[in-house]
Design an enzyme around this catalytic site. Structure first.
Site, mmCIF file in Angstrom:
data_model
loop_
_atom_site.group_PDB
_atom_site.id
_atom_site.type_symbol
_atom_site.label_atom_id
_atom_site.label_comp_id
_atom_site.label_asym_id
_atom_site.label_seq_id
_atom_site.Cartn_x
_atom_site.Cartn_y
_atom_site.Cartn_z
ATOM 1 N N TYR A 124 0.811 -1.217 0.000
ATOM 2 C CA TYR A 124 0.000 0.000 0.000
ATOM 3 C C TYR A 124 0.843 1.266 0.000
ATOM 4 O O TYR A 124 0.309 2.367 -0.032
ATOM 5 C CB TYR A 124 -0.936 0.011 1.210
ATOM 6 N N LYS A 171 3.665 -14.625 4.657
ATOM 7 C CA LYS A 171 4.112 -15.467 3.543
ATOM 8 C C LYS A 171 5.646 -15.434 3.538
ATOM 9 O O LYS A 171 6.288 -15.155 2.524
ATOM 10 C CB LYS A 171 3.509 -14.917 2.237
ATOM 11 N N ASP A 204 -1.996 -18.427 2.781
ATOM 12 C CA ASP A 204 -2.875 -19.275 1.959
ATOM 13 C C ASP A 204 -3.542 -20.352 2.812
ATOM 14 O O ASP A 204 -4.752 -20.576 2.729
ATOM 15 C CB ASP A 204 -2.116 -19.884 0.755
ATOM 16 N N ASP A 228 -6.296 -6.734 4.399
ATOM 17 C CA ASP A 228 -7.403 -6.252 3.577
ATOM 18 C C ASP A 228 -8.191 -7.435 3.016
ATOM 19 O O ASP A 228 -9.420 -7.523 3.129
ATOM 20 C CB ASP A 228 -6.818 -5.407 2.440
ATOM 21 N N ASP A 232 -12.258 -9.193 4.187
ATOM 22 C CA ASP A 232 -13.460 -9.432 3.381
ATOM 23 C C ASP A 232 -13.860 -10.900 3.462
ATOM 24 O O ASP A 232 -15.042 -11.229 3.541
ATOM 25 C CB ASP A 232 -13.235 -9.019 1.915
#
Ligand code: NAI
Length: 332
Positions: A124, A171, A204, A228, A232
């Site tokens: 970002y 990750k 993941d 982010d 959701d």
């Protein structure tokens, strides 16, 4: 006591859901004076700035804001007002409690987790350039300072809210340096909070486990981009984007907004569910030390949702945004 709060109606469904929430807050009896400021495209048309100085000054002065979503053009146009606001005010922690609301149908029941998303860096940072035609580079910035700060926030939040466990999501198997630094920073902080269990997941695998058995998670701490996306996903576990609130917090300032965006597909139709922004406003009321009003609103919201006759379309009903707001105000 009267609180002065900056109000950003935002774009798309923003003006509709903010109007609905202001109506409910006014009905709750808490004394709030609203200082309304545009942001984004509307602000640009009026002042030539997407994030006007007057808006930033207002939030710095009041220390608290309620914000509707702001549209960010895709693959072109101005940079994100949301990201700009978080950076300008150093709102480094994005807190997103995800739990089942009474009366709301969901894929899972008994979900009760908190997402703590780092809010100021990672991909970002918006540092992108074309190296040569056909090749672009986007810089992922991770600092020890921001990672350590968000880790402390997550553990302190866990401790103060009697939560048992913090899980960091990363990750670092692939991004050994950047996510590696994030992970190492969280591990170091975890050693200071021996009362809280600490564990880790690769992003993941975490997504798979969240959609299989979300009950195993408690507080999640994540770098910006994973935060982010996972937010959701988690909203989807408990009924969708219409029912999850959030807060952007710095050391002194809080900007309260829903997880969802400006929903252009339903904007201007009085169809949006204002519950997500209402839950953000409830977080705001607790932040400004109005817990009684926050409790009253939660009770009224629970009554309307469990009665079930007035529901917005995303929850299977036919009520408009304002009909739902009026029902909650009436229940108050
Ligand atoms: P979105 O969250 O606006 O919408 C995704 C889907 O969820 C749509 O089908 C929408 O109708 C539905 N939805 C969202 N909020 C709802 C509500 N309150 N009630 C009922 N249904 C709801 O995501 P999208 O379409 O990816 O983004 C649209 C714009 O919003 C983009 O410009 C994006 O950059 C911006 N955005 C702004 C945010 C903010 O201001 N904090 C956060 C996320 C996106």
């Amino acid at each position: 006591m009267t609180h002065t709060v900056t109000l950003i109606p935002g774009d798309g469904i923003g003006p509709e859901v903010t109007e609905a929430v202001v109506r409910i807050l006014n009905a709750s009896g808490v004394a709030i004076e609203w200082e309304e400021h545009p942001a984004g495209l509307l602000a640009f048309e009026r002042s030539g700035q997407t994030l006007p100085v007057a808006l930033i000054d207002s939030i710095r002065r009041n220390k608290v804001a309620l914000k509707g979503p702001v549209t960010t053009p895709i693959a072109q146009g101005f940079t994100s007002v949301n990201v700009g606001l978080r950076k300008a005010l150093d709102l480094y922690a994005n807190l997103r409690p995800v739990w089942n609301l009474p009366g709301v149908d969901a894929k899972f029941h008994g979900v009760d987790l908190v997402i703590v998303r780092e809010n100021t860096e990672d991909l970002y940072a918006g540092l992108e350039h074309e190296v040569v035609p056909g090749v672009v580079e986007s810089l992922k910035i991770i600092t020890e300072r921001a990672s350590t700060r968000i880790a402390h926030f997550a553990f302190l939040h866990a401790r103060r809210n009697s939560r048992r466990k913090v899980t960091s999501i990363h990750k670092a198997n692939i991004m050994k340096l950047s996510d590696g630094l994030f992970l190492e920073s969280v591990r170091r902080v975890a050693r200071e909070y021996t009362d809280i269990t600490y564990d880790e997941r690769i992003v993941d695998a975490a997504c798979m486990q969240l959609v299989m058995s979300p009950g195993q998670f408690d507080v999640l701490v994540l770098p910006n981009l994973y935060g982010d996306i996972v937010s959701d996903l988690c909203a989807g576990l408990v009924g969708g984007l219409g029912v999850v609130g959030a807060a952007n917090l710095g050391t002194e300032i809080g900007v309260f907004e829903a997880v969802h965006g400006s929903a252009p597909d339903i904007a201007g139709k009085n169809l949006a569910n204002p519950t997500a922004l209402l839950l953000s406003a409830v977080l705001m009321l607790r932040h400004i030390d109005e817990p009684a009003a926050a409790d009253r609103i939660m009770q009224a919201l629970g009554t309307v949702l469990t009665t079930g006759t007035v529901r917005t379309r995303d929850l299977g009903g036919t009520a408009s945004t304002m009909e739902f707001a009026d029902a909650v105000a009436k229940a108050l």
